[in-house]
Design a protein around this motif. Sequence first.
Motif, PDB file in Angstrom:
ATOM      1  N   ALA A 272       0.830  -1.212   0.000  1.00 39.20           N
ATOM      2  CA  ALA A 272       0.000   0.000   0.000  1.00 39.20           C
ATOM      3  C   ALA A 272       0.863   1.260   0.000  1.00 39.20           C
ATOM      4  O   ALA A 272       0.565   2.240  -0.716  1.00 39.20           O
ATOM      5  CB  ALA A 272      -0.932  -0.019   1.212  1.00 39.20           C
ATOM      6  N   ASN A 273       1.969   1.255   0.775  1.00 44.57           N
ATOM      7  CA  ASN A 273       2.877   2.406   0.835  1.00 44.57           C
ATOM      8  C   ASN A 273       3.485   2.722  -0.512  1.00 44.57           C
ATOM      9  O   ASN A 273       3.555   3.876  -0.937  1.00 44.57           O
ATOM     10  CB  ASN A 273       4.060   2.072   1.765  1.00 44.57           C
ATOM     11  N   GLN A 274       3.929   1.662  -1.151  1.00 44.31           N
ATOM     12  CA  GLN A 274       4.594   1.822  -2.456  1.00 44.31           C
ATOM     13  C   GLN A 274       3.608   2.321  -3.502  1.00 44.31           C
ATOM     14  O   GLN A 274       3.937   3.154  -4.341  1.00 44.31           O
ATOM     15  CB  GLN A 274       5.219   0.485  -2.909  1.00 44.31           C
ATOM     16  N   LEU A 275       2.384   1.837  -3.385  1.00 46.65           N
ATOM     17  CA  LEU A 275       1.347   2.257  -4.331  1.00 46.65           C
ATOM     18  C   LEU A 275       1.053   3.747  -4.136  1.00 46.65           C
ATOM     19  O   LEU A 275       0.914   4.502  -5.114  1.00 46.65           O
ATOM     20  CB  LEU A 275       0.089   1.401  -4.116  1.00 46.65           C
ATOM     21  N   ASP A 276       0.998   4.134  -2.865  1.00 47.72           N
ATOM     22  CA  ASP A 276       0.763   5.527  -2.533  1.00 47.72           C
ATOM     23  C   ASP A 276       1.858   6.412  -3.134  1.00 47.72           C
ATOM     24  O   ASP A 276       1.586   7.429  -3.782  1.00 47.72           O
ATOM     25  CB  ASP A 276       0.764   5.633  -0.994  1.00 47.72           C
ATOM     26  N   ARG A 277       3.115   5.985  -2.937  1.00 54.16           N
ATOM     27  CA  ARG A 277       4.255   6.760  -3.469  1.00 54.16           C
ATOM     28  C   ARG A 277       4.188   6.852  -4.983  1.00 54.16           C
ATOM     29  O   ARG A 277       4.435   7.911  -5.572  1.00 54.16           O
ATOM     30  CB  ARG A 277       5.581   6.098  -3.055  1.00 54.16           C
ATOM     31  N   GLN A 279       1.527   6.656  -6.825  1.00 53.82           N
ATOM     32  CA  GLN A 279       0.428   7.525  -7.272  1.00 53.82           C
ATOM     33  C   GLN A 279       0.805   9.001  -7.113  1.00 53.82           C
ATOM     34  O   GLN A 279       0.516   9.822  -7.986  1.00 53.82           O
ATOM     35  CB  GLN A 279      -0.850   7.198  -6.496  1.00 53.82           C
ATOM     36  N   HIS A 280       1.522   9.325  -6.015  1.00 59.88           N
ATOM     37  CA  HIS A 280       1.984  10.706  -5.826  1.00 59.88           C
ATOM     38  C   HIS A 280       2.948  11.106  -6.930  1.00 59.88           C
ATOM     39  O   HIS A 280       2.844  12.183  -7.511  1.00 59.88           O
ATOM     40  CB  HIS A 280       2.693  10.850  -4.459  1.00 59.88           C
TER      41      HIS A 280
END
Length: 287
Positions: A272-277, A279-280
Motif C-alpha cells: 500500500a505504501n509503495q502504491l501511494d508513493r 500515485q503521488h
Amino acid sequence: MTVRRKTTIGTLRAHKREGRKISMLTCYDYSMALLMEQAEIDTLLVGDTYAEVCLGHATTLPATVEHMVTITEAVRRGAPSTYLVGDMPYLSYQVCHEDAIRNAGLFMAQAGCDAVKVEVDRRLVGTVEAMSAATIPVMAHLGLKPQSIQSAGGYRVQGKLAPDAQRIIEDAKIMEKAGAIALLLEAVPVEVAKIISESTDLPVIGIVSGPFCDGQVLVMHDMLGYGAGHPPPSVKQYAQLRSVLVDAFRAYGEDVRTGGFPTVEQGVSMDANQLDRLQHALAGRSE
Ligand code: KIV
C-alpha cells in the motif's frame, strides 16, 4: 525419504532368474523421468521414436545423435537410479565400428546411460563385437527394426514363417555370443519370443511379442493415450491423456477469453505504501 538403489544389469539378470518380469518404458524428458522413477519402472529407454512422437516425423530415421544425447542427459537427471538405455539413431553405428564406438561413448559418458540399443541382425555382428570389446553394454534389438523400414517395406510382424523365425532365433544366439548384454524383440510371434527368452540368460524385453519375454517395453505416448497417431491394437492403454489435456487446454483458453483467469488475487499486488508513493509520483509528473 527412501533412497532407491541403482538398478544395474545384475539386477535385471537377477529378476530374470527369479522370474520377476522387468518393466521398461520409453521416456524423452526430465519431468516424465522423475515420475517414472517414482513409479519404480525398472528401466527407461530413450527411444528414437522421439523423432515420431516428439518431433512429428513419420519415421524414426531423422533422430540425430546430438538430439538423442541431449534428451538422454535430461532423462538421466530425472531418473538417476533407473537402468537407462540410450537408443542409437539411424546411421550412428551402421557405417563403421569407429563411429559406433564413438557415438555410443557419448551416450555412456556424456548422458550417463547404462547401455545403448542398436537394431541389428547377423550382418552387424562385427559391430556388436567391436562395441562390446570397447566396454559398451549393448542391447541388441531384433525382429521388426523400424530403422530398416524403408528396405523392409513396412511395419509388420517378423518371423511368421519357419525359416524367418529360425533366422531370428539364430540371430539372438549370435548377438549373445558377440557380447550383447540384453535383447529387445519387436513384433515377433509369441512362440519365437518364448524360445529365445528360454534359451538365453540375457534379459529379453519384448514389444508386441507376447507375454513370454522377461520384460515388456511400451512407447510412453501409446500407453498414456497421448500420442498423435494410432498405437498398434496390441498396446494396452493405461490412461487417456489426450482428452484430459485437450479439456484442460480448452478450459484455460475459455478462462482467458472470459476473464476467469487470472483474477486480481492471482496477481501480485503492490504494498500500500509503495502504491501511494507511485500515485503521488505520477500525479506530480502530470501537473
Ligand atoms: O525407439 C523406440 O521407442 C523403440 C521401442 C519401440 C522399443 O525402439
